[in-house]
Design a protein around this motif. Structure first.
Motif, PDB file in Angstrom:
ATOM      1  N   ARG A  31     -40.358  47.407 -82.202  1.00 31.30           N
ATOM      2  CA  ARG A  31     -40.454  48.067 -80.902  1.00 31.30           C
ATOM      3  C   ARG A  31     -41.653  49.005 -80.808  1.00 31.30           C
ATOM      4  NH1 ARG A  31     -36.064  45.668 -79.322  1.00 31.30           N
ATOM      5  NH2 ARG A  31     -35.033  46.205 -77.365  1.00 31.30           N
ATOM      6  N   ALA A  34     -43.175  47.640 -76.879  1.00 29.38           N
ATOM      7  CA  ALA A  34     -41.863  47.821 -76.260  1.00 29.38           C
ATOM      8  C   ALA A  34     -41.521  46.714 -75.277  1.00 29.38           C
ATOM      9  CB  ALA A  34     -41.830  49.166 -75.541  1.00 29.38           C
ATOM     10  N   GLU A 222     -30.934  52.084 -74.239  1.00 30.00           N
ATOM     11  CA  GLU A 222     -32.321  51.877 -73.825  1.00 30.00           C
ATOM     12  C   GLU A 222     -32.437  51.751 -72.315  1.00 30.00           C
ATOM     13  OE1 GLU A 222     -34.153  48.563 -75.709  1.00 30.00           O
ATOM     14  OE2 GLU A 222     -34.978  49.819 -77.297  1.00 30.00           O
TER      15      GLU A 222
END
Length: 223
Positions: A31, A34, A222
């Motif tokens: 990540r 992203a 997230e």
């Protein structure tokens, strides 16, 4: 895009293509790139130090793996995995790994059974030192799929590996997940040592199902 030396590629011509692909794939799994992030060829060329052609080849391969997506009028972005997509991936992975555990218990040689125990010991050592364990878990599962003796199963799992790796990394980021993951891996080995195919299949399925729960929790955070 944040400047980092982590994506730099060594100047070995025969290895450039695989190095670019591996570096970008790992950045997505970690990540550092992203979900939803636009991947601009010029910036990737600067970060990696390779040609635009090498970057394009790597992006095509990552698209085939489902890790990046080409969007009209926007370019290439890191693929965003929805909660529903994650559930489906974990469902498939649970069934496949349950079968792998059963086949290993039924078909593995004594040497392969010992190799599974050694692979688990390595995972334990890394976890105790606070070091990443995903590569060691890959080795653990490689022993299982090899010992099971079903190349068709192994091929199907390999096709899912990249997309699943993103979720595996996310799952392990959930507090308390690492300890539970280790317990589940020990249950798999215990079932193999007991020569119980049903228990091995159940232990493998449970490990994936619990990882799936953690992965979905992480995805929700997230979002």
């Amino acid at each position: 895009m944040t400047q980092t030396n982590a994506l730099r590629v060594e100047r070995a011509p025969a290895l450039i293509r695989s190095q670019v692909l591996d570096n970008l794939r790992q950045a997505i799994i970690d990540r550092r790139l992203a979900p939803g992030q636009r991947l601009i060829e010029r910036e990737l060329v600067e970060l990696t130090g390779v040609s635009r052609t090498s970057i394009r080849e790597a992006l095509r391969e990552l698209a085939a793996e489902g890790l990046v997506t080409a969007i009209p009028n926007k370019g290439t972005v890191v693929t965003m995995v929805s909660a529903e997509e994650a559930r489906q991936l974990y469902q498939v992975r649970s069934a496949l790994e349950a079968l792998a555990g059963r086949l290993f218990c039924e078909n593995a040689t004594p040497a392969q059974r010992k190799a599974l125990g050694r692979a688990l010991e390595k995972i334990d050592r890394l976890a105790a030192k606070g070091q990443p364990i995903l590569a060691a878990k890959d080795a653990f599962y490689d022993v299982i799929f090899t010992g099971g003796g079903n190349e068709a199963l192994r091929s199907v799992v390999a096709g899912l590996h990249a997309r699943v790796s993103v979720l595996r990394s996310l799952s392990l980021s959930v507090e308390g997940r690492l300890a539970h993951s280790l317990e589940e891996l020990h249950a798999i080995v215990a079932a193999v040592e007991a020569n119980d195919p049903d228990a091995a299949a159940a232990a493998c399925a449970r490990h994936v199902e619990e990882a799936g729960r953690s992965g979905l929790i992480a995805l929700e955070k997230e979002g």
